[in-house]
Design a protein around this motif. Structure first.
Motif, PDB file in Angstrom:
ATOM      1  N   TRP A  60      -5.571   8.144   0.748  1.00 19.02           N
ATOM      2  CA  TRP A  60      -6.331   6.925   1.046  1.00 19.02           C
ATOM      3  C   TRP A  60      -5.376   5.741   1.212  1.00 19.02           C
ATOM      4  O   TRP A  60      -5.489   4.969   2.155  1.00 19.02           O
ATOM      5  CB  TRP A  60      -7.324   6.641  -0.085  1.00 19.02           C
ATOM      6  CG  TRP A  60      -8.131   5.404   0.155  1.00 19.02           C
ATOM      7  CD1 TRP A  60      -7.835   4.135  -0.239  1.00 19.02           C
ATOM      8  CD2 TRP A  60      -9.354   5.321   0.868  1.00 19.02           C
ATOM      9  NE1 TRP A  60      -8.800   3.263   0.181  1.00 19.02           N
ATOM     10  CE2 TRP A  60      -9.751   3.964   0.863  1.00 19.02           C
ATOM     11  CE3 TRP A  60     -10.159   6.246   1.511  1.00 19.02           C
ATOM     12  CZ2 TRP A  60     -10.914   3.527   1.473  1.00 19.02           C
ATOM     13  CZ3 TRP A  60     -11.325   5.803   2.114  1.00 19.02           C
ATOM     14  CH2 TRP A  60     -11.690   4.462   2.089  1.00 19.02           C
ATOM     15  N   MET A  61      -4.433   5.608   0.290  1.00 15.35           N
ATOM     16  CA  MET A  61      -3.483   4.502   0.369  1.00 15.35           C
ATOM     17  C   MET A  61      -2.571   4.651   1.590  1.00 15.35           C
ATOM     18  O   MET A  61      -2.179   3.654   2.204  1.00 15.35           O
ATOM     19  CB  MET A  61      -2.656   4.401  -0.906  1.00 15.35           C
ATOM     20  CG  MET A  61      -3.453   3.967  -2.128  1.00 15.35           C
ATOM     21  SD  MET A  61      -4.465   2.475  -1.889  1.00 15.35           S
ATOM     22  CE  MET A  61      -3.225   1.265  -1.589  1.00 15.35           C
ATOM     23  N   TYR A  96       1.088   7.052  -6.786  1.00 15.27           N
ATOM     24  CA  TYR A  96       0.027   8.032  -7.016  1.00 15.27           C
ATOM     25  C   TYR A  96       0.481   9.457  -6.739  1.00 15.27           C
ATOM     26  O   TYR A  96      -0.015  10.402  -7.354  1.00 15.27           O
ATOM     27  CB  TYR A  96      -1.202   7.729  -6.157  1.00 15.27           C
ATOM     28  CG  TYR A  96      -1.881   6.429  -6.471  1.00 15.27           C
ATOM     29  CD1 TYR A  96      -2.278   6.130  -7.770  1.00 15.27           C
ATOM     30  CD2 TYR A  96      -2.131   5.495  -5.487  1.00 15.27           C
ATOM     31  CE1 TYR A  96      -2.896   4.923  -8.070  1.00 15.27           C
ATOM     32  CE2 TYR A  96      -2.755   4.294  -5.766  1.00 15.27           C
ATOM     33  CZ  TYR A  96      -3.144   4.014  -7.061  1.00 15.27           C
ATOM     34  OH  TYR A  96      -3.759   2.823  -7.352  1.00 15.27           O
ATOM     35  N   GLU A  99      -6.071  12.623  -3.207  1.00 19.67           N
ATOM     36  CA  GLU A  99      -7.074  11.816  -2.511  1.00 19.67           C
ATOM     37  C   GLU A  99      -6.680  10.347  -2.469  1.00 19.67           C
ATOM     38  O   GLU A  99      -6.730   9.705  -1.426  1.00 19.67           O
ATOM     39  CB  GLU A  99      -8.441  11.975  -3.170  1.00 19.67           C
ATOM     40  CG  GLU A  99      -9.037  13.351  -2.970  1.00 19.67           C
ATOM     41  CD  GLU A  99     -10.307  13.544  -3.757  1.00 19.67           C
ATOM     42  OE1 GLU A  99     -10.559  12.774  -4.719  1.00 19.67           O
ATOM     43  OE2 GLU A  99     -11.056  14.488  -3.433  1.00 19.67           O
ATOM     44  N   THR A 100      -6.297   9.806  -3.617  1.00 14.82           N
ATOM     45  CA  THR A 100      -5.915   8.396  -3.672  1.00 14.82           C
ATOM     46  C   THR A 100      -4.647   8.151  -2.875  1.00 14.82           C
ATOM     47  O   THR A 100      -4.532   7.144  -2.176  1.00 14.82           O
ATOM     48  CB  THR A 100      -5.730   7.941  -5.132  1.00 14.82           C
ATOM     49  OG1 THR A 100      -6.930   8.225  -5.855  1.00 14.82           O
ATOM     50  CG2 THR A 100      -5.438   6.455  -5.206  1.00 14.82           C
ATOM     51  N   THR A 101      -3.703   9.081  -2.950  1.00 12.15           N
ATOM     52  CA  THR A 101      -2.460   8.943  -2.186  1.00 12.15           C
ATOM     53  C   THR A 101      -2.761   8.896  -0.693  1.00 12.15           C
ATOM     54  O   THR A 101      -2.270   8.015   0.018  1.00 12.15           O
ATOM     55  CB  THR A 101      -1.497  10.107  -2.493  1.00 12.15           C
ATOM     56  OG1 THR A 101      -1.207  10.114  -3.888  1.00 12.15           O
ATOM     57  CG2 THR A 101      -0.207   9.971  -1.705  1.00 12.15           C
ATOM     58  N   ASP A 126      -2.423  13.025  -7.491  1.00  7.29           N
ATOM     59  CA  ASP A 126      -3.679  12.429  -7.038  1.00  7.29           C
ATOM     60  C   ASP A 126      -3.679  12.371  -5.507  1.00  7.29           C
ATOM     61  O   ASP A 126      -3.427  11.331  -4.902  1.00  7.29           O
ATOM     62  CB  ASP A 126      -3.824  11.038  -7.648  1.00  7.29           C
ATOM     63  CG  ASP A 126      -5.186  10.421  -7.406  1.00  7.29           C
ATOM     64  OD1 ASP A 126      -5.974  10.987  -6.612  1.00  7.29           O
ATOM     65  OD2 ASP A 126      -5.460   9.363  -7.994  1.00  7.29           O
ATOM     66  N   SER A 138       2.091   1.788  -3.439  1.00  9.28           N
ATOM     67  CA  SER A 138       1.008   2.327  -4.268  1.00  9.28           C
ATOM     68  C   SER A 138       0.873   3.825  -4.055  1.00  9.28           C
ATOM     69  O   SER A 138       0.714   4.588  -5.014  1.00  9.28           O
ATOM     70  CB  SER A 138      -0.322   1.641  -3.935  1.00  9.28           C
ATOM     71  OG  SER A 138      -0.315   0.313  -4.350  1.00  9.28           O
ATOM     72  N   ARG A 158       0.829  -1.212   0.000  1.00 13.53           N
ATOM     73  CA  ARG A 158       0.000   0.000   0.000  1.00 13.53           C
ATOM     74  C   ARG A 158       0.863   1.262   0.000  1.00 13.53           C
ATOM     75  O   ARG A 158       0.531   2.252  -0.656  1.00 13.53           O
ATOM     76  CB  ARG A 158      -0.950  -0.028   1.182  1.00 13.53           C
ATOM     77  CG  ARG A 158      -2.139  -0.939   0.888  1.00 13.53           C
ATOM     78  CD  ARG A 158      -2.795  -1.494   2.117  1.00 13.53           C
ATOM     79  NE  ARG A 158      -3.904  -2.383   1.810  1.00 13.53           N
ATOM     80  CZ  ARG A 158      -3.790  -3.623   1.382  1.00 13.53           C
ATOM     81  NH1 ARG A 158      -2.612  -4.147   1.153  1.00 13.53           N
ATOM     82  NH2 ARG A 158      -4.848  -4.376   1.156  1.00 13.53           N
TER      83      ARG A 158
END
Length: 159
Positions: free
Chosen positions: A63-64, A52, A59-61, A57, A48, A45
């Motif tokens: 989140w991960m 990102y 938000e995705t960063t 990104d 990942s 994670r």
């Protein structure tokens, strides 16, 4: 969850069958198996998140990173012998094991898990730095993690 409950002595079977399962499944080492699993999931994670981040990104960063921190917390608890799979108890279990884990590591982990971050890059740097420290503590508590930590390798922030 079944292995955690068997390890803790809970069983739907009579005690002799439960004991045989405990011995055959080696649930006394469950915490080590889980620590390795959570370490590998944390690294996946975090890597990942690192892919990102350069794309902007946020938000995705983030989140991960949150997912990565949850795996890191689960790994740390497992290395301290705690195998409860229910995430809702993880922060409470962390606080109950602070003497073993260390107050500084616990506070840093809770801060990154519970405080909202606006600057993704700063948050990423804090998570990477914390991860190295937490993994060091976890390896000290559960030496079986050393090989998995070496296989997973360090996270390269510039990648």
């Amino acid at each position: 969850m079944l292995l955690h409950e068997l390890r803790g002595g809970y069983g739907l079977l009579n005690s002799s069958i439960a004991q045989a399962w405990q011995e055959n499944l080696r649930v006394d080492r469950l915490h080590c198996y889980l620590a390795v699993l959570f370490l590998l999931r944390h690294r996946a994670r975090l890597r990942s998140a690192l892919t990102y981040a350069p794309d902007g990104d946020a938000e995705t960063t983030q989140w991960m990173l949150r997912e990565s921190l949850e795996e890191l917390l689960a790994m740390l608890l497992a290395s301290a012998g705690e195998t409860n799979p229910r995430k809702r108890w993880h922060l409470k279990l962390l606080r109950s094991r602070e003497k073993v884990i260390g107050v500084d590591i616990s506070d840093r982990l809770v801060n990154l898990l519970c405080v909202s971050r606006g600057d993704t890059d700063e948050y990423l740097n804090l998570v990477v730095a914390l991860a190295d420290d937490v993994i060091g503590v976890a390896v000290g508590l559960c030496p079986e993690l050393r090989a998995a930590a070496e296989i997973a390798g360090p996270v390269n922030r510039t990648a």
